[in-house]
Design an enzyme around this catalytic site. Structure first.
Site: not given
Ligand code: PEP
Ligand code: MG
Length: 700
Positions: A202, A444, A468, A515
């Site tokens: 993140h 995910e 994920d 995403c």
């Molecule tokens: C993902 O897992 O691709 C996602 C968009 O969620 P995050 O990156 O916030 O876990």
């Molecule tokens: Mg995720």
């Protein structure tokens, strides 16, 4: 190396992974950005050293005042003897040895006072702990206590836990936390170099959304780079130059000019439709975490917000935001994108993304533990409060609810029941909301991917969280950069699953968007369109790059690439195809640093003769060409290159050196180029400079 080291800086190149692309240039600033809010911040101080020492003196006074209060209350309740115990701590507080040690650390290592106190206490505790006398050994505990008290008072004096950065600097850090990156916004940081870090962590995602060129997985960066060194972060090719020579600087001036020209082209795309060259419409939304991202998304005219990671709203607080606070946050964000839709994901925290004020049990496998929707279902009040805030906003703004980490039908139904419950409560109180607010599930987890057909019957839309999904499909941690060769979105299993998701969702008529971070990397755009995706949500800072990539592809090309990729079953082969496709289309490339003779290439194989400590190449019966070396501990001395007359003029020497250096990298050797040919080769190929042991191998 310390910042007070006065030796002439040597040019150096180091390599890493591009986490947020771009080019940056600036003086290095070494920080420890991995400390949590409760931990002790480490900053480099320059002119304000005296002020740091004064803060220490003030903290000693304040801590003594507090200790005296405690002592007095103990005396009143427990008696005089017990109160005496605190006398020892007062004496330690006033100890000249402690003050001298703190002062020396501030002055010599240019540490901020908090870090200096922590270090000085540690040193004294080590010293006391080693003493024979039990009385002194016990004093180590008092020292620890005194240290905590001092740090508490220093924290109260309002020092931020984020490094105070110098405008225009490149931050060099061993690790970085999302909460720290979140606070770097607007501080003028030009680039980031992180020793650890993963591409989908993140902190990295945030750096990308702030548009800070970032390299991760740069081993020993904090040891190799000194404060004030001039650094070029080439987050196009995945390398950085430290104190580069004039010709390298000139080459990067050119890349910079090309990038600026390209950015001009990208700006011209704002407001143009997002369609492929042959007219296929693609929906292009933005991933956001904070209000500034929403503004950035609005500025590039995103088609909406495809993923609002609400955890960032929670992350920058020191308490759970109330329903009203959340409502205001979400409203401010949705306002920027009106009339387009904002997809708000309910809180996706857990022990992989901890909140400082949310005590959670430590878990051995946090990514697979108590997180996302599981955590929310186990804390219904938390979920309920957030749902009420989102639902209230839906009365006036087009918003949708996205559920993270759904693993199957039961979890989905439980989450939907919670939404219905919140609706009923709002209705009973006469509060308005959109009764038809769309509800979507993130895909995910592998189980959700397998069940997509059935989940489709119960949701309004899907959003594929490839970050994920890849980690769970491949059993490879997305955060640990060391897993990067295993965590590969171009693994054939991932490609097949993505193709299936797009196909099934289309057949079921359920909108599906992607995403995860692969959507924000233009290298993958062609392939993803070819696999069937027509909607993406990307980092706002990358949106125009993706739009450019979409507008310069066409469906036929994309489908051909997808077909080829689906027919091969090796990640390496897939990567070669995708990279090749991208190389032919990439708008700005990083400079090449081949020697005057260009890339080397002979048909002779180079082999490593470990027994004789040399790299060899041989043609038939002729004498072998070789590069000999000698290992000295961790260092490898490259001694001598020899090419027999019969093999001269074929580039064999260059091949020997290249193979040796590549192997050196794999084996983590530190090399010393005693052979002048090797030294010259490295000078012409700065991508190998980082292997040179700086103690002996300065290239200047
Ligand atoms: C993902 O897992 O691709 C996602 C968009 O969620 P995050 O990156 O916030 O876990
Ligand atoms: Mg995720």
């Amino acid at each position: 190396m310390s910042s007070t080291d006065n030796t002439q800086p040597a040019p150096l190149m180091i390599v890493g992974e591009v986490a947020s692309s771009g080019l940056a240039r600036g003086p290095a600033m070494l920080c420890d950005c991995a400390r949590t809010q409760t931990a002790v911040p480490l900053r480099q101080v320059s002119a304000e050293v005296q002020a740091e020492v004064e803060r220490f003196d003030a903290a000693v006074l304040a801590a003594e005042g507090k200790l005296r209060e405690v002592q007095e209350s103990v005396r009143r309740t427990l008696g005089k003897d017990e109160a005496e115990i605190f006398e020892a701590q007062v004496l330690l507080l006033r100890d000249v040895q402690l003050r001298d040690a703190v002062r020396a650390l501030c002055l010599e290592k240019r540490m901020n006072v908090e870090a200096a106190v922590e270090e000085a206490i540690k040193q004294l505790m080590d010293l006391f702990g080693r003493l024979e006398d039990p009385y002194f050994r016990e004093r180590a505990t008092d020292l620890y206590d005194v240290g905590r008290r001092l740090l508490d008072h220093l924290a109260e004096s309002g020092l931020p836990d984020v490094p105070v950065v110098h405008e225009g600097c490149v931050i060099i850090t061993s690790e970085i936390l999302a909460s720290v990156v979140a606070r770097l916004e607007g501080q003028g940081v030009r680039g980031l170099i992180v020793e650890k870090g993963g591409l989908t962590a993140h902190a990295t995602i945030l750096a990308r959304s702030l548009g800070i060129p970032t390299l991760v997985q740069v081993p020993e960066a904090t040891a190799k780079i000194r404060a004030g060194d001039l650094v070029i972060v080439d987050a196009l090719a995945g390398r950085a130059f430290i104190n580069p020579q004039a010709d390298i600087l000139r080459k990067y001036d050119q890349v910079d000019a090309n990038l600026k020209a390209h950015q001009g082209v990208l700006k011209g795309l704002i407001g143009l439709p997002t369609v492929t060259h042959d007219g296929v419409e693609i929906k292009l939304c933005a991933n956001i975490g904070q209000n500034a991202d929403a503004l950035a998304a609005a500025n590039v005219k995103a088609d909406g917000v495809g993923l609002y990671r609400t955890e960032f709203v929670f992350l920058v607080q020191d308490h759970f935001p109330s329903e009203d606070e959340q409502y205001q946050f979400y409203r401010a964000t949705a306002e920027h994108l009106q009339p387009a839709e904002t997809v708000i994901r309910v809180l996706d925290v857990g022990s992989d993304k901890p909140l400082s004020y949310f005590p959670l049990p430590r878990e051995a496998n946090p990514a697979m533990g108590f997180r996302g929707i599981r955590l929310l279902l186990a804390h219904p009040t938390l979920l309920h409060t957030q749902l009420r805030a989102i639902l209230r906003l839906s009365a006036s703004h087009p918003v949708a609810i996205l559920l993270p980490m759904i693993d199957g039908i039961d979890e989905l139904r439980a989450a939907k029941a919670a939404i219905e419950h919140a609706k009923e409560e709002l209705a009973a109180a006469g509060q308005s909301f959109d009764p038809l607010i769309p509800v979507g599930a993130m895909i995910e987890t592998p189980s959700a991917a397998i069940l997509i057909e059935h989940l489709a019957d119960e949701v309004d839309f899907f959003s594929v969280g490839s970050n994920d999904l890849v980690q769970f499909l491949l059993a490879a941690d997305r955060i640990r950069g060391e897993m990067k060769s295993t965590y590969d979105p171009l693994h054939p299993a991932v490609i097949q699953v993505l193709a299936k998701l797009a196909t099934v969702a289309r057949r079921k008529g359920t909108p599906i968007s992607l995403c995860g971070e692969i959507a924000s990397d233009p290298t993958y755009t062609n392939l993803l369109i070819g696999l069937g995706f027509r909607s993406f949500s990307v980092s706002p800072g990358r949106l125009l790059d993706i739009k450019h990539a979409i507008r310069s592809t066409d469906l036929q090309q994309a489908e051909k690439l997808a077909e080829q990729v689906l027919s091969v079953h090796s990640t390496r082969d897939i990567r070669a195809q995708v990279q090749d496709d991208w190389n032919r289309r990439r708008p700005v490339a990083s400079p090449e640093f081949n020697g005057p003779t260009g890339p080397v290439g002979t048909s002779l194989a180079v082999r490593h003769n470990v027994a004789r400590q040399r790299f060899e190449a041989q043609a038939g019966e002729s004498a072998p060409a070789f590069l000999s070396y000698r290992a000295e501990g961790e260092r490898v001395i490259l001694k001598h290159t020899f090419v027999p007359d019969a093999l001269r003029g074929q580039g064999i020497a260059a091949d020997l050196v290249r193979v040796a250096l590549e192997e050196a990298r794999q084996r983590h050797w530190k090399i010393v180029p005693r052979c002048s040919y090797v030294a010259g080769f490295i000078e012409r190929h700065p991508e190998f400079c980082d292997l040179v042991d700086r103690q002996e191998g300065n290239l200047d």
